[in-house]
Every structure is written in structure tokens, then in C-alpha cells.
Design a protein around this motif. Structure first.
Motif, PDB file in Angstrom:
ATOM      1  N   ARG A 226       0.848  -1.198   0.000  1.00 24.27           N
ATOM      2  CA  ARG A 226       0.000   0.000   0.000  1.00 24.27           C
ATOM      3  C   ARG A 226       0.889   1.255   0.000  1.00 24.27           C
ATOM      4  O   ARG A 226       0.615   2.238   0.695  1.00 24.27           O
ATOM      5  N   THR A 268      -9.788   7.994 -10.320  1.00 28.36           N
ATOM      6  CA  THR A 268      -8.790   8.030  -9.251  1.00 28.36           C
ATOM      7  C   THR A 268      -8.361   9.462  -8.966  1.00 28.36           C
ATOM      8  O   THR A 268      -8.288   9.887  -7.803  1.00 28.36           O
ATOM      9  N   THR A 283      -7.570   2.017  -6.003  1.00 31.80           N
ATOM     10  CA  THR A 283      -8.582   2.589  -5.120  1.00 31.80           C
ATOM     11  C   THR A 283      -9.883   2.867  -5.870  1.00 31.80           C
ATOM     12  O   THR A 283     -10.953   2.861  -5.273  1.00 31.80           O
ATOM     13  N   GLU A 286     -11.590  -0.402  -5.708  1.00 31.41           N
ATOM     14  CA  GLU A 286     -12.096  -0.642  -4.356  1.00 31.41           C
ATOM     15  C   GLU A 286     -13.333   0.207  -4.082  1.00 31.41           C
ATOM     16  O   GLU A 286     -14.273  -0.248  -3.417  1.00 31.41           O
ATOM     17  N   HIS A 287     -13.329   1.403  -4.616  1.00 33.22           N
ATOM     18  CA  HIS A 287     -14.498   2.262  -4.426  1.00 33.22           C
ATOM     19  C   HIS A 287     -15.711   1.672  -5.130  1.00 33.22           C
ATOM     20  O   HIS A 287     -16.833   1.753  -4.612  1.00 33.22           O
TER      21      HIS A 287
END
Length: 304
Positions: A226, A268, A283, A286-287
């Protein structure tokens, strides 16, 4: 070669200029923010107070700027100051712009009595620091020959692509592959995490197999850790995908994978992650499905 100018000392420009200094090239530099220029001064560069001052004392000036607007602003394009700066000078554009923009800039520089070379580079911060970039050079033969020693001081390989804007056309085609590859890698990692797999084993398989590359190994390690510290920032990658899409439309070439990738990087950046590394594109995935990262990442292992 006498004193060389370098304008633009950001994520890429800073280490590129450093490598020139290490090679013994006397540099005069300018940067919009003084902190980066101060770092180069400590390494032996001469810091000047304006782009015009750099052009005034250098026969060759390298530009590593964020975008087309920054290039036009620095060169005072569209004003008599452009002619005064570039007459008798060689301008080397190292950044990524549209091929149409670069071709127009070459016309303006040549009309003002200067010479122009485009030399976009393939690679991100780490290859820039190591002097392992690939330079894609285009321009008139005499001008290219003049700047080849400088390019070799920053690049592992320099490829002659032909006349302007063939260097940028080549760069955009390469970037299509890079951007879609990293987005695909992020999506594969995202699936492995969603399936609750051993991410260290996933990493070992990819790093040991035929799909492994310097990019995949580095970016996968960042994903597992990460670590979104920017080597190639999301906002810059999003800009690159736009330039690639525009070039594809202009050529009448279909680019469906690029179009999906561009949307992911747009989302993003819109989320506020524009300054993070391009692997932060994960991300956006993931969102979309609402997966929350609550457990500690698996240990990062490099290599197979």
C-alpha cells in the motif's frame, strides 16, 4: 559542449539533471519552486532566476515540464520573447505532449532561428534516478547529433524515431501499453485480495513467471505494501491517457482498453488521489465494489 540549461526539476527532471551533473555536465537550472533548484545547487548546478536567464547563457536547453501549457508559459510562446530566447539555441523537449503540439513548437522554434529536438523518455522516477530511461528522439539530424551525448547521460538506451513528431507518437503508443498493463495488474491484485488469497504467493507467482517485468515487479510490491509514494503520479498518467486517446482518434485507431483505463485514472484523480503513484488506480476499483482494507498487508517480497 558548453554550459547546458535544464528547466523543470520535478519527479523526473530532478534526477535526470542530477545524472547530467554526475557525468560532468555544467548545468544552469531554473524551476518554478525554489526547493528543487536548491537541491541541484548543492550538487553543483548554477541556479538562475528565470527561463530567459537560462537561455541567455546556454546553447542547449532541456525542458522537462508538466504539460503543454507549462512549455508555452516558460518559452513565452506567442510573444517576441520566444524569438529572443531560442534564436541560435537548441531546445530539447523531454516531456510528454501531443504530437501536434510538438510539431507546432518545432515550427515556431525553427522560424525564430533555433533548433528543436523532441526526446520524450520512457520510464518513471526510479529508472530516472538510475539513469535507465529510454529516450525516444526525433528531429533534424544535426540537432539530434548535438544532443545525443546529453541524452546518453540520462538514458540507458536512446532510440532514433525519425522526424518530429515521431518520438512522441512512439511514446504514446508505448504509454498505451504501460497504462493498460498497470491498470490490469492493479485489477488482478484487487481480485486476489477480494478472494482472500495469500498475496505473497500471488506476488511470487507473478514475479517468477513469464509475465514478470521490471514494471510489474516494482508496481506489485507497491500494491502489496500500500505504498502510493509517486514514481509516476496518477494525474500525469491520466493526462497521458488523454493524449493517447486523442492520438488514437486522430489516426482513426480503435483503443477500447485505453478508453476503460483512462476512465479508471480519471476516477482516481477525481477522488483526490492525483498526486499518488499510478498504482493508486486500485482505489477506484475498491471504491466501485466497496471493499474495505482492514487487515495489514502481507509482507512484501521482491523476486521469486
Amino acid at each position: 559542449m558548453g554550459r547546458v540549461g535544464f528547466i523543470g526539476l520535478g519527479i523526473m527532471g530532478g534526477p535526470m539533471a542530477t545524472n547530467l551533473l554526475r557525468a560532468g555536465t555544467p548545468l544552469s537550472v531554473w524551476n518554478r519552486s525554489p526547493e528543487a533548484a536548491a537541491r541541484l545547487a548543492r550538487q553543483g548546478a548554477r541556479v538562475l532566476d528565470s527561463p530567459a536567464a537560462v537561455f541567455a547563457e546556454c546553447d542547449v536547453v532541456l525542458l522537462m515540464l508538466a504539460d503543454q501549457f507549462a512549455v508555452d508559459t516558460v518559452l513565452r510562446r506567442g510573444t517576441p520573447e520566444l524569438d529572443a530566447m531560442v534564436s541560435g539555441r537548441t531546445v530539447v523537449a523531454l516531456g510528454t505532449t501531443s504530437p501536434t503540439f510538438s510539431a507546432g513548437l518545432e515550427r515556431d522554434v525553427v522560424a525564430a532561428g533555433g533548433r528543436y529536438v523532441e526526446a520524450p523518455v520512457s520510464g518513471s522516477r526510479v529508472p530516472a534516478e538510475r539513469g535507465e530511461l529510454v529516450g525516444l528522439v526525433a528531429g533534424a539530424e544535426e540537432a539530434v547529433e548535438q544532443v545525443m551525448p546529453l541524452l546518453r547521460g540520462m538514458c540507458r538506451t536512446v532510440v532514433r524515431c525519425g522526424p518530429v513528431p515521431a518520438g512522441l507518437g512512439t511514446k504514446l503508443a508505448v504509454n498505451l501499453y504501460l497504462c493498460t498493463m498497470v491498470a490490469g495488474l492493479a485489477e488482478a491484485y484487487h481480485l486476489a485480495a477480494a478472494l482472500d488469497l495469500d498475496l505473497t504467493a500471488f506476488q511470487q507467482v507473478l514475479d517468477s513467471g513469464p509475465m514478470a517485468s521490471a514494471v510489474s515487479t516494482l508496481k506489485l510490491a507497491k500494491l502489496l505494501a500500500r505504498d502510493f509514494d509517486a514514481q509516476a503520479a496518477v494525474r500525469d498518467v491520466h493526462t497521458n491517457t488523454r493524449l493517447v486517446a486523442e492520438a488514437a482518434r486522430s489516426a482513426g485507431a480503435a483503443s477500447p482498453l485505453l478508453d476503460v483505463t483512462r476512465e479508471l485514472f480519471r476516477a482516481t484523480e477525481d477522488s483526490g488521489a492525483g498526486a499518488l503513484d499510478m498504482v493508486a488506480v486500485v482505489t477506484a476499483l475498491e471504491h466501485r465494489d466497496g471493499i474495505a482494507r482492514t487487515r495489514q498487508p502481507a509482507p512484501v517480497r521482491h523476486g521469486g
